[in-house]
Design a protein around this motif. Sequence first.
Motif, PDB file in Angstrom:
ATOM      1  N   TYR A   1      12.265  15.494  16.430  1.00 17.69           N
ATOM      2  CA  TYR A   1      11.301  16.357  15.746  1.00 17.69           C
ATOM      3  C   TYR A   1      11.523  16.332  14.241  1.00 17.69           C
ATOM      4  CZ  TYR A   1       8.224  20.243  14.715  1.00 17.69           C
ATOM      5  OH  TYR A   1       7.198  21.009  14.203  1.00 17.69           O
TER       6      TYR A   1
ATOM      7  N   GLU B   1      15.785  17.434  18.938  1.00 17.98           N
ATOM      8  CA  GLU B   1      15.838  17.963  17.572  1.00 17.98           C
ATOM      9  C   GLU B   1      15.756  16.854  16.528  1.00 17.98           C
ATOM     10  OE1 GLU B   1      18.574  21.947  18.264  1.00 17.98           O
ATOM     11  OE2 GLU B   1      19.537  20.035  17.840  1.00 17.98           O
TER      12      GLU B   1
ATOM     13  N   CYS C   1      19.796  17.926  21.403  1.00 13.09           N
ATOM     14  CA  CYS C   1      19.888  17.328  20.068  1.00 13.09           C
ATOM     15  C   CYS C   1      18.992  16.107  19.931  1.00 13.09           C
ATOM     16  CB  CYS C   1      21.339  16.961  19.751  1.00 13.09           C
ATOM     17  SG  CYS C   1      22.441  18.385  19.635  1.00 13.09           S
TER      18      CYS C   1
ATOM     19  N   HIS D   1      25.640  18.363  15.317  1.00 14.36           N
ATOM     20  CA  HIS D   1      25.415  18.069  16.729  1.00 14.36           C
ATOM     21  C   HIS D   1      26.758  17.867  17.434  1.00 14.36           C
ATOM     22  CE1 HIS D   1      21.140  17.491  15.877  1.00 14.36           C
ATOM     23  NE2 HIS D   1      21.557  16.912  14.765  1.00 14.36           N
TER      24      HIS D   1
ATOM     25  N   GLY E   1      17.126  24.707  21.605  1.00 15.55           N
ATOM     26  CA  GLY E   1      16.745  23.804  20.537  1.00 15.55           C
ATOM     27  C   GLY E   1      16.390  24.562  19.265  1.00 15.55           C
ATOM     28  N   ARG E   2      16.729  23.986  18.160  1.00 13.99           N
ATOM     29  CA  ARG E   2      16.492  24.643  16.879  1.00 13.99           C
ATOM     30  C   ARG E   2      15.023  24.574  16.458  1.00 13.99           C
ATOM     31  NH1 ARG E   2      22.044  22.116  14.419  1.00 13.99           N
ATOM     32  NH2 ARG E   2      21.620  20.658  16.118  1.00 13.99           N
TER      33      ARG E   2
END
Length: 218
Positions: free
Chosen positions: A51, A48, A45, A37, A153-154
């Motif tokens: 989650y 992320e 982040c 990050h 976002g990943r």
Amino acid sequence: MALTIGDTAPDFEAETSAGKISFHDWIGDSWAVLFSHPRDFTPVCTTELGYMAAINGEFEKRGVKPIAISVDPLDNHEKWFDDIEETQGSRPTFPLISDTDFNVAKAYGMLPADVAGDPTDRTPAQNATLRNVFVIGPDKKIKLVLIYPMTTGRNFDEVLRVIDSLQLTAKHAVATPAQWQQGEDVIIAGSVNAEAAKEKYPDGWKEPKPYIRIVPAP
């Protein structure tokens, strides 16, 4: 040179939100996901980490240890965790590395070797390259590298999907096709010749082309 699949993940010692670790010892016989990050208190982040905290049990079921990294000091990490819990509904329990000397970021090729100084003086934009995901196997080899822009976002469901594939194909001589999900058909690896394939799969396989041999997941 940038790290890639098959390279040994650099070992390091670092302070984290869960105490000091030696990375390879911390991984042990498990798999690991290291994701970076640009700074604490960044919006994408925050979502992320929230989650990842919410689905941490999915990683645990697979024997995978998540670990995050930011250049901020430890006291910022705890304050950020408060924000994550408040806004995302889940608090991270996995370690967040405090890479205040940039050593880990440099070892993984995410920041230039000449970066120095107070990490809190750097803006997230200056650390934009700290948006990587590394999946690392029990052998400490890198199995996957993903690099995302700051504005995207990943997708950690995709990281789980890839881990399912990696763990399956590490045990069996198969590969997984596009869009594969756990339990779906797989492909006999090209390294398995016809004789060996007949021995392993006596009931045969679907073969739309000689180089595409489809079988149920082992």
